[in-house]
Design a protein around this motif. Structure first.
Motif, PDB file in Angstrom:
ATOM      1  N   ALA A  50       6.682  -7.352   1.550  1.00 58.07           N
ATOM      2  CA  ALA A  50       6.682  -6.502  -0.092  1.00 58.07           C
ATOM      3  C   ALA A  50       7.139  -7.585  -0.896  1.00 58.07           C
ATOM      4  N   PRO A  51       8.895  -7.991  -0.584  1.00 64.90           N
ATOM      5  CA  PRO A  51       9.105  -8.653  -1.979  1.00 64.90           C
ATOM      6  C   PRO A  51       8.578  -9.506  -2.378  1.00 64.90           C
ATOM      7  N   ALA A  52       7.645 -10.693  -1.152  1.00 62.41           N
ATOM      8  CA  ALA A  52       7.793 -12.000  -1.287  1.00 62.41           C
ATOM      9  C   ALA A  52       5.836 -12.098  -1.477  1.00 62.41           C
ATOM     10  N   PHE A  53       5.224 -11.148  -1.060  1.00 61.51           N
ATOM     11  CA  PHE A  53       3.807 -11.154  -1.287  1.00 61.51           C
ATOM     12  C   PHE A  53       3.408 -10.926  -2.680  1.00 61.51           C
ATOM     13  N   ARG A  54       2.362 -12.154  -2.973  1.00 64.84           N
ATOM     14  CA  ARG A  54       1.596 -12.061  -3.797  1.00 64.84           C
ATOM     15  C   ARG A  54       0.113 -11.657  -4.263  1.00 64.84           C
ATOM     16  N   GLY A  55      -0.171 -11.389  -2.959  1.00 66.65           N
ATOM     17  CA  GLY A  55      -2.036 -10.994  -3.270  1.00 66.65           C
ATOM     18  C   GLY A  55      -2.250  -9.590  -3.351  1.00 66.65           C
ATOM     19  N   ILE A  56      -3.033  -8.775  -2.652  1.00 65.52           N
ATOM     20  CA  ILE A  56      -3.467  -7.356  -3.147  1.00 65.52           C
ATOM     21  C   ILE A  56      -3.063  -6.896  -1.841  1.00 65.52           C
ATOM     22  N   SER A  57      -2.400  -5.459  -2.124  1.00 66.74           N
ATOM     23  CA  SER A  57      -2.235  -5.204  -1.021  1.00 66.74           C
ATOM     24  C   SER A  57      -2.937  -3.684  -0.604  1.00 66.74           C
ATOM     25  N   VAL A  58      -3.534  -3.325   0.010  1.00 72.34           N
ATOM     26  CA  VAL A  58      -4.047  -2.216  -0.009  1.00 72.34           C
ATOM     27  C   VAL A  58      -3.435  -1.053   1.207  1.00 72.34           C
ATOM     28  N   HIS A  59      -3.059   0.399   0.546  1.00 78.18           N
ATOM     29  CA  HIS A  59      -2.172   0.859   1.429  1.00 78.18           C
ATOM     30  C   HIS A  59      -1.857   2.183   0.501  1.00 78.18           C
ATOM     31  N   ASP A  60      -1.314   3.354   1.054  1.00 77.46           N
ATOM     32  CA  ASP A  60      -1.509   4.820   1.326  1.00 77.46           C
ATOM     33  C   ASP A  60      -1.179   5.401  -0.165  1.00 77.46           C
ATOM     34  N   GLY A  61      -0.284   4.922  -0.663  1.00 77.58           N
ATOM     35  CA  GLY A  61      -0.370   4.964  -2.315  1.00 77.58           C
ATOM     36  C   GLY A  61       1.661   5.363  -2.473  1.00 77.58           C
ATOM     37  N   LEU A  62       2.121   5.070  -1.545  1.00 75.82           N
ATOM     38  CA  LEU A  62       3.792   5.864  -1.417  1.00 75.82           C
ATOM     39  C   LEU A  62       4.188   4.709  -2.830  1.00 75.82           C
ATOM     40  N   LYS A  63       5.364   6.105  -2.808  1.00 73.64           N
ATOM     41  CA  LYS A  63       6.242   5.363  -4.339  1.00 73.64           C
ATOM     42  C   LYS A  63       6.956   4.198  -4.148  1.00 73.64           C
ATOM     43  N   SER A  64       7.400   4.163  -2.602  1.00 72.67           N
ATOM     44  CA  SER A  64       8.161   2.837  -2.710  1.00 72.67           C
ATOM     45  C   SER A  64       7.449   1.659  -2.810  1.00 72.67           C
ATOM     46  N   TYR A  65       5.956   1.751  -2.353  1.00 75.32           N
ATOM     47  CA  TYR A  65       5.571   0.280  -2.966  1.00 75.32           C
ATOM     48  C   TYR A  65       5.172  -0.126  -4.572  1.00 75.32           C
ATOM     49  N   GLN A  66       5.887   1.197  -5.329  1.00 68.89           N
ATOM     50  CA  GLN A  66       5.579   0.153  -6.602  1.00 68.89           C
ATOM     51  C   GLN A  66       6.469  -0.296  -7.396  1.00 68.89           C
ATOM     52  N   SER A  67       6.167  -1.272  -7.908  1.00 72.60           N
ATOM     53  CA  SER A  67       7.770  -2.189  -8.974  1.00 72.60           C
ATOM     54  C   SER A  67       7.500  -3.108  -7.860  1.00 72.60           C
ATOM     55  N   TYR A  68       6.762  -3.887  -7.098  1.00 71.25           N
ATOM     56  CA  TYR A  68       6.545  -4.473  -6.194  1.00 71.25           C
ATOM     57  C   TYR A  68       5.756  -5.714  -6.823  1.00 71.25           C
ATOM     58  N   GLY A  69       5.814  -6.935  -6.568  1.00 69.46           N
ATOM     59  CA  GLY A  69       4.937  -8.015  -7.582  1.00 69.46           C
ATOM     60  C   GLY A  69       3.363  -8.214  -6.648  1.00 69.46           C
ATOM     61  N   PHE A  70       3.119  -7.062  -5.855  1.00 71.46           N
ATOM     62  CA  PHE A  70       1.135  -7.434  -5.520  1.00 71.46           C
ATOM     63  C   PHE A  70       0.723  -6.844  -6.142  1.00 71.46           C
ATOM     64  N   THR A  71      -0.688  -7.126  -6.614  1.00 67.56           N
ATOM     65  CA  THR A  71      -1.601  -5.866  -6.807  1.00 67.56           C
ATOM     66  C   THR A  71      -1.629  -5.119  -5.736  1.00 67.56           C
ATOM     67  N   GLN A  72      -2.224  -4.030  -6.350  1.00 68.94           N
ATOM     68  CA  GLN A  72      -1.898  -2.722  -5.630  1.00 68.94           C
ATOM     69  C   GLN A  72      -3.294  -2.032  -5.718  1.00 68.94           C
ATOM     70  N   ALA A  73      -3.506  -1.360  -4.134  1.00 67.29           N
ATOM     71  CA  ALA A  73      -5.773  -0.943  -4.039  1.00 67.29           C
ATOM     72  C   ALA A  73      -5.017   0.211  -3.111  1.00 67.29           C
ATOM     73  N   TRP A  74      -5.408   1.326  -3.714  1.00 66.13           N
ATOM     74  CA  TRP A  74      -5.100   2.727  -3.170  1.00 66.13           C
ATOM     75  C   TRP A  74      -5.816   3.155  -1.907  1.00 66.13           C
ATOM     76  N   CYS A  75      -5.756   3.534  -0.469  1.00 64.39           N
ATOM     77  CA  CYS A  75      -6.706   3.881   0.689  1.00 64.39           C
ATOM     78  C   CYS A  75      -7.237   4.726   0.085  1.00 64.39           C
ATOM     79  N   ASN A  76      -8.402   4.727  -0.164  1.00 65.14           N
ATOM     80  CA  ASN A  76      -9.695   6.099  -0.546  1.00 65.14           C
ATOM     81  C   ASN A  76      -9.772   7.461   0.732  1.00 65.14           C
ATOM     82  N   VAL A  77     -10.178   6.186   2.298  1.00 67.20           N
ATOM     83  CA  VAL A  77      -9.917   7.263   2.884  1.00 67.20           C
ATOM     84  C   VAL A  77      -8.725   8.659   3.105  1.00 67.20           C
ATOM     85  N   HIS A  78      -7.561   8.206   2.785  1.00 66.27           N
ATOM     86  CA  HIS A  78      -6.482   9.136   1.873  1.00 66.27           C
ATOM     87  C   HIS A  78      -7.345  10.445   0.681  1.00 66.27           C
ATOM     88  N   HIS A  79      -7.515   9.209   0.228  1.00 67.65           N
ATOM     89  CA  HIS A  79      -7.940  10.742  -0.934  1.00 67.65           C
ATOM     90  C   HIS A  79      -9.155  11.619  -0.427  1.00 67.65           C
TER      91      HIS A  79
END
Length: 258
Positions: A50-79
């Motif tokens: 996570a600290p080094a990744f600079r692509g797009i990460s698809v995840h469940d949206g937990l706050k733990s992923y915030q403020s890293y440098g990658f572009t975020q996309a949230w999983c819509n099955v969770h929604h």
């Protein structure tokens, strides 16, 4: 670079009373499992992706992923799961409408892909986005903000904000994180969900059901390393038994790392 899926599951390790977390980061060609006693940012920092990744990460949206440098996309099955709860348990119509809209968006992306297009038609896109905002407005009308915290006996308000309902929390998530929810609609390389990571976790859950737990930290670390290697080989179409023969003979088969 392929979008990266991330997910976690519980796994007891070396102390039956201690719940560890098995994290997985994966694409359709690569898999990495790692175990850590933390579910959140401490584990993500220790794993190092996570600290080094600079692509797009698809995840469940937990706050733990915030403020890293990658572009975020949230999983819509969770929604969709949460919207089903709003529809069926809370009897709120906007939950059904939002479910239908997200699935319609997914269908539009698939139709555009089949037609060889790189994006959804602009008029269709504008209609979908307007409908999204209208459903959110309907949801907020059905779920007004909670009253402020009650005053204590001394006449002072209790610290912190008033607790919101699950429906309003979901509305805030869909509203404030709109572009992370809908990134799949604007970038066809981004999947609708993080099912890749969910599929990769199934073997971990099977192992957990069969053996119950690991007894040492070293044991779960070795298991994650071996499963990462085998899963990656399988994704790349490399036969596992011949590859294991090479491993034991000292000439391991190395998968492609892209």
């Amino acid at each position: 670079m392929q979008p990266l899926s991330g997910e976690k599951c519980t796994k007891k390790c070396y102390d039956p009373k201690t719940g560890w977390w098995v994290h997985v980061c994966s694409t359709d060609r690569l898999t990495l499992y790692a175990a850590h006693p933390s579910r959140g940012r401490k584990a993500l920092d220790a794993i190092g992706i996570a600290p080094a990744f600079r692509g797009i990460s698809v995840h469940d949206g937990l706050k733990s992923y915030q403020s890293y440098g990658f572009t975020q996309a949230w999983c819509n099955v969770h929604h969709l799961r949460e919207l089903t709860y709003v529809e069926e348990e809370l009897k709120q119509e906007w939950g059904h409408k939002m479910k239908e809209l997200l699935l319609s968006m997914k269908d539009e992306v698939e139709r555009a892909n089949v037609s060889g297009k790189q994006e959804v038609d602009l008029l269709v896109l504008a209609c979908l986005l307007r409908h999204y905002d209208e459903i959110l407005a309907e949801g907020y009308r059905a779920n007004p903000p909670p009253p402020p915290p009650k005053k204590s006996e001394q006449g002072k308000r209790k610290p912190g904000r008033a607790k919101q309902s699950p429906a309003r929390n979901l509305l805030d998530r869909l509203s404030q994180g709109k572009w992370m929810v809908l990134r799949f609609l604007h970038d066809f390389a981004v999947p609708f969900d993080n099912n890749q990571a969910e599929r990769d976790l199934r073997m971990i859950k099977v192992q957990q059901k069969v053996s119950g737990s690991f007894r040492t930290e070293e044991g779960i670390a070795m298991f994650c390393r071996i499963r990462s290697y085998l899963s990656t080989l399988r994704k790349q179409g490399i036969a596992l038994f011949p590859a294991l023969d090479h491993v034991f003979s000292g000439t391991p088969v190395l998968p492609a790392f892209s």
